[in-house]
Design a protein around this motif. Structure first.
Motif, PDB file in Angstrom:
ATOM      1  N   ARG A  11     -62.085 -66.456 -57.595  1.00  0.00           N
ATOM      2  CA  ARG A  11     -61.715 -65.172 -58.048  1.00  0.00           C
ATOM      3  C   ARG A  11     -60.408 -64.639 -57.441  1.00  0.00           C
ATOM      4  NH1 ARG A  11     -67.065 -63.974 -58.699  1.00  0.00           N
ATOM      5  NH2 ARG A  11     -67.124 -62.711 -56.997  1.00  0.00           N
ATOM      6  N   MET A  12     -60.388 -64.708 -56.187  1.00  0.00           N
ATOM      7  CA  MET A  12     -59.145 -64.271 -55.238  1.00  0.00           C
ATOM      8  C   MET A  12     -58.127 -65.378 -55.390  1.00  0.00           C
ATOM      9  SD  MET A  12     -57.933 -62.412 -52.977  1.00  0.00           S
ATOM     10  CE  MET A  12     -59.202 -61.187 -52.250  1.00  0.00           C
ATOM     11  N   GLU A  14     -57.435 -66.628 -58.215  1.00  0.00           N
ATOM     12  CA  GLU A  14     -56.752 -66.275 -59.636  1.00  0.00           C
ATOM     13  C   GLU A  14     -55.899 -65.221 -59.298  1.00  0.00           C
ATOM     14  OE1 GLU A  14     -58.290 -65.022 -64.228  1.00  0.00           O
ATOM     15  OE2 GLU A  14     -59.520 -65.717 -62.528  1.00  0.00           O
ATOM     16  N   ARG A  15     -56.158 -63.871 -58.641  1.00  0.00           N
ATOM     17  CA  ARG A  15     -55.647 -62.852 -58.376  1.00  0.00           C
ATOM     18  C   ARG A  15     -54.294 -62.997 -57.521  1.00  0.00           C
ATOM     19  NH1 ARG A  15     -60.928 -60.438 -57.184  1.00  0.00           N
ATOM     20  NH2 ARG A  15     -60.445 -60.466 -55.069  1.00  0.00           N
ATOM     21  N   VAL A  16     -54.249 -64.020 -56.558  1.00  0.00           N
ATOM     22  CA  VAL A  16     -53.136 -64.199 -55.718  1.00  0.00           C
ATOM     23  C   VAL A  16     -52.016 -64.834 -56.567  1.00  0.00           C
ATOM     24  CG1 VAL A  16     -52.060 -65.596 -53.918  1.00  0.00           C
ATOM     25  CG2 VAL A  16     -54.317 -64.266 -53.715  1.00  0.00           C
ATOM     26  N   ASP A  18     -51.663 -64.559 -59.923  1.00  0.00           N
ATOM     27  CA  ASP A  18     -51.050 -63.668 -60.633  1.00  0.00           C
ATOM     28  C   ASP A  18     -50.204 -62.906 -60.148  1.00  0.00           C
ATOM     29  OD1 ASP A  18     -52.737 -64.762 -62.777  1.00  0.00           O
ATOM     30  OD2 ASP A  18     -54.343 -63.150 -62.773  1.00  0.00           O
ATOM     31  N   ALA A  19     -50.474 -62.350 -58.684  1.00  0.00           N
ATOM     32  CA  ALA A  19     -49.423 -61.625 -58.060  1.00  0.00           C
ATOM     33  C   ALA A  19     -48.340 -62.166 -57.603  1.00  0.00           C
ATOM     34  CB  ALA A  19     -50.418 -60.820 -56.892  1.00  0.00           C
ATOM     35  N   GLY A  70     -53.180 -54.735 -52.757  1.00  0.00           N
ATOM     36  CA  GLY A  70     -52.999 -54.901 -54.171  1.00  0.00           C
ATOM     37  C   GLY A  70     -53.987 -56.258 -54.638  1.00  0.00           C
ATOM     38  N   LEU A  71     -54.479 -56.889 -53.980  1.00  0.00           N
ATOM     39  CA  LEU A  71     -55.157 -58.077 -54.177  1.00  0.00           C
ATOM     40  C   LEU A  71     -56.703 -57.813 -54.567  1.00  0.00           C
ATOM     41  CD1 LEU A  71     -53.730 -60.990 -51.920  1.00  0.00           C
ATOM     42  CD2 LEU A  71     -53.194 -60.737 -54.329  1.00  0.00           C
ATOM     43  N   GLY A  72     -57.132 -56.762 -53.659  1.00  0.00           N
ATOM     44  CA  GLY A  72     -58.547 -56.378 -53.952  1.00  0.00           C
ATOM     45  C   GLY A  72     -58.930 -55.218 -52.769  1.00  0.00           C
TER      46      GLY A  72
END
Length: 264
Positions: A11-12, A14-16, A18-19, A70-72
């Motif tokens: 999940r992390m 995927e967020r990175v 996307d960012a 912004g990543l979590g």
């Protein structure tokens, strides 16, 4: 690229991705450490290298805390000057707790990477692959002479602390030597990337060889661990001898530890 990661890490990632993809300043996202070399498990860190357009690198460095936030749920973050890498932002997210390293480099720095990365995302994949194709990694520049030039200086430093009665400083020095020299050489001799004592337990026989270099807090135990560290270094260097061995070693060091060195 598809990676088999625990859910928290996936999940992390995927967020990175996307960012990074959403920010036009960024050219690519690379993975290093266990992402690149394998052996990834639920206890692993996530090690990312973000390639930033050269003109935007300074601004990206200035805003990296905000990027990480912004990543979590960012609990803490600090830069990596203590390991000689100010471009690195070391982050702790949670809960659940997760360690993430974010290193921001310019495209011109790709040739200086200390390990082959895995490409996680690229704005121009072909160009990036061509850049990485010319990357040569060879033990972080540590050949046999690199170890020889440092080993006896570091071991003598430990001996001086021992003889002064600074037992915890001496123990810390032995830990440093085990990581920077003994563990790295064990990995090198086994044909692995020399990453100190990281997963050195996977090297056949390593635990038995390193165990005698672990002292307790007494003078005699530290002195014995110091001698065993020196002996193990001499044993390991036979696989790739230095071109210019330091004269008189290990005899000079052993005499120093035992108080037999002439003061003249």
């Amino acid at each position: 690229m598809e990676l088999d990661l625990p859910d928290l890490h996936a999940r992390m990632l995927e967020r990175v991705v996307d960012a990074v993809r959403a920010d036009a300043r960024f050219e690519a996202l690379l993975g290093t450490g266990s992402l690149a070399y394998g052996g990834f498990d639920e206890h692993s860190d996530l090690d990312f290298v973000i390639v930033v357009r050269a003109d935007d690198h300074a601004a990206a460095m200035a805003g990296r805390q905000a990027f990480a936030a912004g990543l979590g749920s960012l609990l803490a973050a600090f830069s990596g000057e203590h390991v000689g890498e100010p471009r690195l932002l070391i982050c702790l997210f949670g809960p659940p707790l997760l360690h993430v390293d974010l290193k921001f480099i310019a495209p011109g720095d790709l040739s200086a990477l200390s390990e082959h990365p895995v490409v996680l995302w690229a704005r121009n994949p072909g160009d990036l692959e061509r850049r990485l194709a010319g990357l040569t990694v060879s033990g972080q520049g540590r050949d046999a002479q690199w170890y020889e030039d440092r080993a006896w200086v570091w071991l003598h430093y430990v001996a001086t602390k021992l003889l002064r009665g600074e037992h915890f400083e001496a123990i810390g020095g032995l830990d440093f030597f085990r990581d920077q020299v003994l563990g790295a050489m064990l990995q090198r001799n086994a044909g692995r990337h020399p990453r100190g004592v990281r997963r050195v337990e996977d090297v056949e026989g390593a635990k038995a060889l390193l165990a005698p270099t672990l002292p307790s807090t007494g003078h005699r135990s530290i002195a014995e661990a110091l001698k065993r560290s020196a002996a193990l270094y001499v044993e390991l260097r036979t696989a790739e001898p230095p071109s210019s061995p330091v004269k008189g070693m290990p005899g000079l060091l052993l005499d120093f530890i035992d108080g037999k060195q002439s003061r003249a």
